[in-house]
Design a protein around this motif. Structure first.
Motif, PDB file in Angstrom:
ATOM      1  N   SER A  91       0.826  -1.203   0.000  1.00 38.54           N
ATOM      2  CA  SER A  91       0.000   0.000   0.000  1.00 38.54           C
ATOM      3  C   SER A  91       0.865   1.260   0.000  1.00 38.54           C
ATOM      4  O   SER A  91       0.616   2.203  -0.764  1.00 38.54           O
ATOM      5  CB  SER A  91      -0.925  -0.003   1.213  1.00 38.54           C
ATOM      6  OG  SER A  91      -1.745   1.142   1.230  1.00 38.54           O
ATOM      7  N   SER A  94       2.814   1.515  -3.409  1.00 38.56           N
ATOM      8  CA  SER A  94       1.931   1.798  -4.538  1.00 38.56           C
ATOM      9  C   SER A  94       1.495   3.261  -4.541  1.00 38.56           C
ATOM     10  O   SER A  94       1.415   3.894  -5.612  1.00 38.56           O
ATOM     11  CB  SER A  94       0.705   0.879  -4.503  1.00 38.56           C
ATOM     12  OG  SER A  94      -0.173   1.199  -3.439  1.00 38.56           O
ATOM     13  N   ARG A  95       1.232   3.802  -3.381  1.00 44.82           N
ATOM     14  CA  ARG A  95       0.851   5.217  -3.299  1.00 44.82           C
ATOM     15  C   ARG A  95       1.994   6.107  -3.772  1.00 44.82           C
ATOM     16  O   ARG A  95       1.791   7.097  -4.480  1.00 44.82           O
ATOM     17  CB  ARG A  95       0.460   5.583  -1.856  1.00 44.82           C
ATOM     18  CG  ARG A  95      -0.834   4.936  -1.378  1.00 44.82           C
ATOM     19  CD  ARG A  95      -0.989   5.056   0.130  1.00 44.82           C
ATOM     20  NE  ARG A  95      -2.124   4.301   0.624  1.00 44.82           N
ATOM     21  CZ  ARG A  95      -3.274   4.824   1.009  1.00 44.82           C
ATOM     22  NH1 ARG A  95      -3.454   6.129   0.937  1.00 44.82           N
ATOM     23  NH2 ARG A  95      -4.256   4.060   1.451  1.00 44.82           N
ATOM     24  N   THR A 239       5.632  -4.055  -7.516  1.00 39.02           N
ATOM     25  CA  THR A 239       4.604  -3.073  -7.187  1.00 39.02           C
ATOM     26  C   THR A 239       4.987  -1.693  -7.695  1.00 39.02           C
ATOM     27  O   THR A 239       4.161  -0.972  -8.256  1.00 39.02           O
ATOM     28  CB  THR A 239       4.373  -3.029  -5.660  1.00 39.02           C
ATOM     29  OG1 THR A 239       3.867  -4.284  -5.223  1.00 39.02           O
ATOM     30  CG2 THR A 239       3.382  -1.938  -5.283  1.00 39.02           C
ATOM     31  N   ARG A 252      -6.050   5.560  -3.024  1.00 37.44           N
ATOM     32  CA  ARG A 252      -6.485   4.864  -1.808  1.00 37.44           C
ATOM     33  C   ARG A 252      -7.043   3.479  -2.132  1.00 37.44           C
ATOM     34  O   ARG A 252      -6.667   2.478  -1.493  1.00 37.44           O
ATOM     35  CB  ARG A 252      -7.530   5.697  -1.069  1.00 37.44           C
ATOM     36  CG  ARG A 252      -7.941   5.099   0.276  1.00 37.44           C
ATOM     37  CD  ARG A 252      -8.884   6.035   1.035  1.00 37.44           C
ATOM     38  NE  ARG A 252      -9.210   5.496   2.342  1.00 37.44           N
ATOM     39  CZ  ARG A 252     -10.179   4.626   2.573  1.00 37.44           C
ATOM     40  NH1 ARG A 252     -10.918   4.194   1.566  1.00 37.44           N
ATOM     41  NH2 ARG A 252     -10.415   4.194   3.794  1.00 37.44           N
ATOM     42  N   GLY A 255      -4.336   1.139  -3.256  1.00 35.32           N
ATOM     43  CA  GLY A 255      -3.452   0.760  -2.161  1.00 35.32           C
ATOM     44  C   GLY A 255      -4.027  -0.314  -1.264  1.00 35.32           C
ATOM     45  O   GLY A 255      -3.281  -1.010  -0.566  1.00 35.32           O
ATOM     46  N   ILE A 256      -5.346  -0.476  -1.278  1.00 28.89           N
ATOM     47  CA  ILE A 256      -5.994  -1.498  -0.443  1.00 28.89           C
ATOM     48  C   ILE A 256      -6.351  -2.739  -1.256  1.00 28.89           C
ATOM     49  O   ILE A 256      -6.017  -3.865  -0.886  1.00 28.89           O
ATOM     50  CB  ILE A 256      -7.266  -0.920   0.216  1.00 28.89           C
ATOM     51  CG1 ILE A 256      -6.899   0.213   1.173  1.00 28.89           C
ATOM     52  CG2 ILE A 256      -8.026  -2.022   0.962  1.00 28.89           C
ATOM     53  CD1 ILE A 256      -8.100   0.948   1.741  1.00 28.89           C
ATOM     54  N   GLY A 260      -2.528  -3.865  -2.045  1.00 26.30           N
ATOM     55  CA  GLY A 260      -2.463  -3.973  -0.606  1.00 26.30           C
ATOM     56  C   GLY A 260      -2.999  -5.277  -0.051  1.00 26.30           C
ATOM     57  O   GLY A 260      -2.871  -6.340  -0.678  1.00 26.30           O
TER      58      GLY A 260
END
Length: 537
Positions: A91, A94-95, A239, A252, A255-256, A260
């Motif tokens: 997460s 990736s953000r 990633t 967001r 990321g999940i 994530g």
């Protein structure tokens, strides 16, 4: 647009994508450039490309093998812990990748310097090729065992050749659609295998498989299982290269769900449970291996089982060959200072994969992966610390990655190399303790050392340069600036001034990495203008 500062050539600025750049991106995917917002992928498209990594025989076999060593309960505890840690790391990275649009090769330039970064694409390309060797071997074995004709070496060639066309297009133009079509086949096939095993075997007790108490693991069983999964931190480098295609507004959710915790529940926990079930409910305990599980699938489903094995391995190999080819392309550019077309990089990686398959690859594959794993663990730790300590970047909310504004080596490079060497030494000479603990020790050592030396790293790696094109436009993500070397326009965030040419016209990151005269002129500017404003805050 008029230039500012010294007697500079005016920038040629536009606010639409260069048509030739867009055409090239259909295969090149901005491998040596920052990904502009106009080339970002939707959540659905990105998830289908990334979720190709779910369908690996490796995950089934790893869980089944661990259950034979530490027992099913300890294995599942280790898997859940791995899902939590990898989900958190994925997460965060990736953000960061979405915000910056950078590849592993480009961000490594900021972490280690213009020359120190060259090891990163080398390690990632080699690791990806090793995984491609493993997955392609499973395809070849399945076809050879089921059809019973042709030499296995011919099946090796066929297995590799079947995969290469699937990765010659970009992520958003081809890989997402291909993997989306095959995803239902993968899950439906595995579920059918589970149902058939459950109908024909005594499935009681597969979750209660006891640990092997005769082994010295140098750690509790659940922790040992977690450390085994920690050895696959290369997924964090994957990633970085995939998440750079995410849209900022999807950060967001991506990321999940995509990079994530949700992803790792599928890739580790779901696959792990199925792998353990197949191995022990089908009576394979004591003979757990990739080929044994493949043979079980083919025996249960016949030709459909062969299709399932191909789908399983071909999907994950799209990611393996994609990572191998893009990083090989970046490596080739840095080493030989010439551009290598992506199609050529794919073909070369395919040839290397095939040559490895002709050798006794398993005799050295695990050792090679362990050695490379030390560099990867250190790289991930350093990146995570850098993200935490440099949240707002160096300028314009970005890390400095342009080759003409970075020293050859920063303090981070020496930390990376030293911590990786410690990890390799522990693995090779530390006995059972070293083999078990080498990855977490390497990770902690690299992260702590980089955190302690962060200020020194920033001072040592950033060159003093003036005349930044980023300061000459109003929006560094929307303005496109024409490169004087290649004649194409790229977003301002990656452009630099070329002091080796009168008027210091603009040059893109890819061309900057190819030019020795540009590099020399930048170093001269750094040493002769000590009062120039540094690129650090």
């Amino acid at each position: 647009m008029l230039a500012v500062g010294r007697n500079l050539a005016p920038l040629e600025v536009s606010f639409t994508d260069d048509p030739q750049v867009v055409k090239d991106a259909a295969t090149e995917d901005y491998t040596t450039h920052v990904v502009p917002h106009s080339w970002r992928s939707s959540k659905k498209s990105l998830s289908m490309s990334w979720y190709s990594l779910v369908s690996g025989m490796f995950y089934l076999v790893t869980a089944a093998t661990l259950a034979a060593v530490v027992g099913t309960t300890n294995t599942l505890i280790g898997i859940v812990l791995a899902c939590a840690v990898f989900g958190l790391f994925g997460s965060i990275i990736s953000r960061y990748a979405t915000r910056t649009g950078l590849t592993v090769a480009l961000i490594s330039q900021r972490l280690f310097g213009a020359s120190g970064s060259i090891v990163a694409p080398l390690i990632l390309a080699a690791t990806s090729i090793y995984y491609a060797v493993f997955e392609s071997s499973m395809i070849a074995h399945a076809f050879h065992a089921y059809l019973g004709f042709l030499d296995i070496r011919i099946w090796y060639a066929i297995a590799v050749a079947m995969n290469l066309p699937l990765v010659m297009g970009s992520i958003r133009r081809w890989m997402d659609k291909y993997n989306a079509a095959l995803l239902p086949i993968y899950w439906a096939g595995l579920i059918l295998v589970v149902v058939l095993i459950a109908r024909g075997n005594d499935t009681t007790g597969w979750l209660a498989h006891a640990p092997n108490t005769s082994l010295d693991l140098a750690a509790p069983g659940w922790l040992y299982a977690f450390f085994v999964y920690l050895g696959v931190l290369v997924l964090m480098m994957f990633t970085m290269d995939f998440a750079r295609f995410g849209k900022p507004q999807d950060t967001r959710a991506n990321g999940i769900v995509i990079f994530g915790p949700m992803f790792y529940l599928f890739v580790y926990l779901a696959n792990g449970l199925i792998g353990i079930f197949i191995a022990y409910a089908a009576g394979l305990s004591g003979e757990v291996s990739s080929t044994a599980i493949v043979d079980t699938m083919v025996a249960l489903l016949g030709g459909w089982g062969l299709l399932l094995v191909w789908v399983t391995q071909a999907r994950i190999n799209t990611a393996n060959f994609y990572e191998a080819s893009t990083n090989f392309e970046a490596l080739w550019t840095r080493l030989f200072r010439t551009r290598l077309p992506r199609v050529a990089a794919v073909l070369i990686c395919g040839a290397i994969t095939y040559l490895f398959m002709l050798t006794d690859v398993l005799s050295y594959l695990l050792v090679a992966l362990a050695w490379q794993g030390a560099f990867i663990a250190a790289w991930v730790a350093i990146l995570l610390v850098h993200i935490a300590l440099n949240r707002h970047g160096d300028r314009h909310d970005m890390p400095e990655f342009r080759p003409g504004r970075l020293a050859n080596f920063g303090a981070g490079a020496w930390i990376w190399f030293a911590s990786a060497i410690v990890g390799i030494a522990l693995y090779q000479y530390g006995g059972s303790i070293g083999a078990t603990w080498s990855t977490p020790i390497t990770f902690i050592l690299a992260g702590a050392a980089y955190a302690a030396a962060f200020s020194l790293q920033t001072r040592s790696v950033l060159l003093r340069r003036a005349d930044d094109p980023r300061d000459e436009v109003t929006d560094v993500w929307e303005a496109r600036i024409k490169c004087h070397a290649c004649g194409h326009s790229y977003i301002a965030i990656e452009m630099d001034r070329d002091p080796s040419v009168p008027g210091s016209p603009a040059i893109c990151t890819a061309c900057a990495g190819l030019s020795r005269t540009y590099r020399k002129a930048c170093l001269v500017e750094h040493t002769t203008t000590p009062s120039a404003a540094p690129t650090a805050p």
